[in-house]
Design an enzyme around this catalytic site. Structure first.
Site, PDB file in Angstrom:
ATOM      1  N   ASP A 184       0.825  -1.214   0.000  1.00 19.14           N
ATOM      2  CA  ASP A 184       0.000   0.000   0.000  1.00 19.14           C
ATOM      3  C   ASP A 184       0.849   1.250   0.000  1.00 19.14           C
ATOM      4  OD1 ASP A 184      -2.471  -1.144   0.155  1.00 19.14           O
ATOM      5  OD2 ASP A 184      -2.396  -1.347   2.341  1.00 19.14           O
ATOM      6  N   MET A 230      -7.107   8.837  10.248  1.00 17.49           N
ATOM      7  CA  MET A 230      -7.667   9.411   9.012  1.00 17.49           C
ATOM      8  C   MET A 230      -8.541  10.634   9.286  1.00 17.49           C
ATOM      9  SD  MET A 230      -8.688   5.796   7.224  1.00 17.49           S
ATOM     10  CE  MET A 230      -8.996   4.882   8.714  1.00 17.49           C
ATOM     11  N   LYS A 249      -3.183   4.169  -3.837  1.00 19.41           N
ATOM     12  CA  LYS A 249      -3.821   5.137  -4.740  1.00 19.41           C
ATOM     13  C   LYS A 249      -2.840   6.237  -5.108  1.00 19.41           C
ATOM     14  CE  LYS A 249      -7.912   8.065  -4.803  1.00 19.41           C
ATOM     15  NZ  LYS A 249      -8.953   8.636  -3.966  1.00 19.41           N
TER      16      LYS A 249
HETATM   17  C1  LIG Z   1      -6.004   3.234   6.574  1.00 16.06           C
HETATM   18  S1  LIG Z   1      -5.392   3.672   8.123  1.00 16.06           S
HETATM   19  C2  LIG Z   1      -4.321   2.336   8.394  1.00 16.06           C
HETATM   20  C3  LIG Z   1      -3.982   2.155   9.816  1.00 16.06           C
HETATM   21  C4  LIG Z   1      -2.990   1.036  10.037  1.00 16.06           C
HETATM   22  N1  LIG Z   1      -3.535  -0.241   9.721  1.00 16.06           N
HETATM   23  C5  LIG Z   1      -2.486   1.035  11.482  1.00 16.06           C
HETATM   24  O1  LIG Z   1      -2.710   0.091  12.222  1.00 16.06           O
HETATM   25  O2  LIG Z   1      -1.822   2.023  11.849  1.00 16.06           O
HETATM   26  C6  LIG Z   1      -4.308   5.001   7.765  1.00 16.06           C
HETATM   27  C7  LIG Z   1      -4.212   6.022   8.896  1.00 16.06           C
HETATM   28  O3  LIG Z   1      -3.313   5.588   9.890  1.00 16.06           O
HETATM   29  C8  LIG Z   1      -2.716   6.710  10.494  1.00 16.06           C
HETATM   30  N2  LIG Z   1      -1.264   6.596  10.337  1.00 16.06           N
HETATM   31  C9  LIG Z   1      -0.573   5.567   9.813  1.00 16.06           C
HETATM   32  N3  LIG Z   1       0.741   5.786   9.882  1.00 16.06           N
HETATM   33  C10 LIG Z   1       0.907   6.983  10.485  1.00 16.06           C
HETATM   34  C11 LIG Z   1       2.041   7.756  10.844  1.00 16.06           C
HETATM   35  N4  LIG Z   1       3.276   7.327  10.621  1.00 16.06           N
HETATM   36  N5  LIG Z   1       1.819   8.947  11.439  1.00 16.06           N
HETATM   37  C12 LIG Z   1       0.582   9.403  11.687  1.00 16.06           C
HETATM   38  N6  LIG Z   1      -0.515   8.714  11.364  1.00 16.06           N
HETATM   39  C13 LIG Z   1      -0.367   7.503  10.777  1.00 16.06           C
HETATM   40  C14 LIG Z   1      -3.226   7.940   9.777  1.00 16.06           C
HETATM   41  O4  LIG Z   1      -4.314   8.418  10.513  1.00 16.06           O
HETATM   42  C15 LIG Z   1      -3.661   7.350   8.448  1.00 16.06           C
HETATM   43  O5  LIG Z   1      -4.624   8.156   7.827  1.00 16.06           O
END
Ligand SMILES: C[S@@+](CC[C@H](N)C(=O)[O-])C[C@H]1O[C@@H](n2cnc3c(N)ncnc32)[C@H](O)[C@@H]1O
Length: 479
Positions: free
Chosen positions: A249, A384, A271
């Site tokens: 992804d 998100m 995407k």
């Molecule tokens: C589709 S979700 C996936 C979450 C993922 N499965 C997890 O457990 O962290 C994506 C969201 O995770 C958060 N996210 C993931 N990595 C991040 C990071 N390094 N810093 C801040 N937010 C993060 C953000 O809110 C982002 O929009």
């Protein structure tokens, strides 16, 4: 990457060494061990030269360097204190496109000599690009302890059986076969000097594999954590290095992808800015197809696959199609990002529970149980939520939290581009807008945010060149 590591074949080639000191003798030894003939230009040779292995392939041909000595040479090593004298040789070699190394003068080198772990035919080279040879040597020392001396013998055994394995085992099964061998007791037998037993075991494995021709692929659903490669699990790393295909992804950072098996096929299903993501149903079926083709398929996801990651949906389809799989948890953004922001999610004085919610807007509304979320003694972590931040803060106030409830938004948590903005439900939307944050971001709401001031420990250099790059870019629907 400042240098391209390559291994030079110097067998029966002639190299020039300029210098006769003890250090020069060590360079001569390297060249001789690599099978080279060495011609030396030096007024005299340190007595160490007498004790060199393969000394019969070394001769002192001149007192001082002159251009003619470069004729027919494949590499030049210079050990010379005087910069002007060293530069003269280096320039002359460069003009003739002969690789040249000048000891302790990286600016004059066209190649550098790494620290070496010699388990011939296995060679491991470690380099700091000339910036910190001491660090490279320390790393080498650590690797020495990890790589048993008998690795070379294991490699020779594999080499002797290459043809037999090629005849007995199909090409698409060979790699998996060798991996199985190197992880089997065969390796341990060689390491402990039981080479005859190891050969018997290897023969048995070849027979078994040839008889059992069906290979079944497998899907590894792996969480890659919030982006910092240090936060991968050992199991994730092992599977990343053995998978045949990687389906990944947008949230999987480049440094993490770089740690995957180099020759694995890579399929990007995130995407692009102006393009559409591969629909979830297509990803699910792609995983089934790849596994049925016998491929070890790594489905690599940001964070944890089971937390806002749709991992559950993907493996449901695998179960329905009888595809075997394993799930490797990753550090979810809430855990990784809060740690790096210095905000404990629970604390005896401030929060007795924590809730993870998605701030993804659907038709401009949130589908959330506000009564369960908006509680004083609870920390709320919002994934998100960047786009909907003003509406989120407004809704939390409307459902009972005070406008002064502390809140933080963290961009690129755990990465060198991490930024943490703190405020309260009233001020955070405008502070975030002013800061011009880039997704992915995580929002934390609750009294625990107050602790950041005292506990914030990770302060990446925001003005470094690296901090201005964007290692993670997130599509609009995840903002
Ligand atoms: C589709 S979700 C996936 C979450 C993922 N499965 C997890 O457990 O962290 C994506 C969201 O995770 C958060 N996210 C993931 N990595 C991040 C990071 N390094 N810093 C801040 N937010 C993060 C953000 O809110 C982002 O929009």
């Amino acid at each position: 990457m400042d240098y391209l590591p390559i291994f030079l074949d110097l067998r029966d080639r002639t190299c020039l060494l300029v210098g006769g000191s003890e250090t020069a003798a060590r360079k001569a030894e390297l060249l001789l061990r690599a099978g080279a003939r060495v011609e030396v230009a030096a007024p005299e040779l340190h007595e160490c030269f007498k004790r060199l292995p393969y000394a019969e392939h070394l001769s002192r041909v001149a007192d001082v360097f002159s251009d003619e000595l470069l004729e027919g040479k494949d590499a030049v090593i210079v050990v010379e204190e005087d910069v002007a004298a060293a530069k003269l040789v280096a320039d002359a070699a460069r003009v003739r496109h002969i690789p040249v190394n000048v000891a302790d003068k990286p600016a004059l080198c066209s190649f550098i000599l790494p620290s070496i772990i010699d388990r011939s035919p296995i060679m491991v080279a470690v380099s700091s690009g000339g910036e910190s040879p001491v660090l490279a040597r320390m790393l080498r020392a650590r690797l020495e302890t990890l790589i048993p001396a008998a690795y070379g013998r294991l490699s020779s055994l594999a080499s002797r059986y290459k043809t037999r394995v090629r005849e007995a085992i199909k090409p698409e099964q060979r790699r998996a076969f060798w991996e199985k061998v190197f992880l089997s007791p065969v390796a341990e037998m060689v390491f402990s000097g039981r080479d005859v037993e190891a050969e018997a075991e290897l023969n048995a494995m070849i027979k078994d594999s040839a008889a059992n021709e069906i290979t079944r692929g497998e899907v590894y659903l792996v969480g890659a954590g919030p982006g910092n490669p240090d936060l991968l699990t050992f199991r994730a790393l092992r599977l990343m290095q053995q998978a045949d295909v990687i389906v990944y992804d947008r949230l999987v950072s480049q440094p993490i992808l770089d740690m995957c098996r180099r020759d694995a096929e890579r399929v990007y299903v995130g995407k692009e800015r102006d393009d559409h993501a591969v629909p979830q149903e297509e990803i699910n079926l792609m995983l089934v197809r790849l596994a049925k083709e016998g491929k070890r398929t790594l489905r690599l996801k940001g964070g944890d696959p089971f937390i806002f990651g749709r991992g559950g949906e993907e493996i449901e389809i695998l179960v329905e199609h009888g595809v075997s799989f394993q799930v490797v948890p990753g550090i979810t953004a809430a855990a990784g990002v809060s740690s790096y922001a210095g905000i404990p999610l629970t604390h005896r004085d401030y929060a007795q529970s924590v809730t993870f919610v998605t701030g993804h807007l659907k038709d401009n509304t949130f589908n959330l149980n506000w009564e369960g979320i908006a509680r004083q003694d609870q920390t709320i972590v919002i994934y998100m939520g960047l786009k909907g931040l003003p509406m989120l803060c407004e809704a939390l106030i409307k459902h009972g939290l005070t406008a002064e409830t502390p809140a933080a938004i963290i961009q690129h948590g755990t990465l060198p581009t991490q930024r943490v903005i703190t405020g309260d439900l009233n001020t955070l939307p405008s502070l975030a807008e002013e800061a011009g944050l880039k997704a992915p971001t995580l929002i934390i709401v609750g009294n625990v945010v107050k602790l950041r001031e005292k506990l914030g420990w990770y302060q990446p250099e925001l003005h470094s060149e690296q901090a201005h790059r964007t290692p993670l870019e997130t599509p609009d629907h995840l903002r």
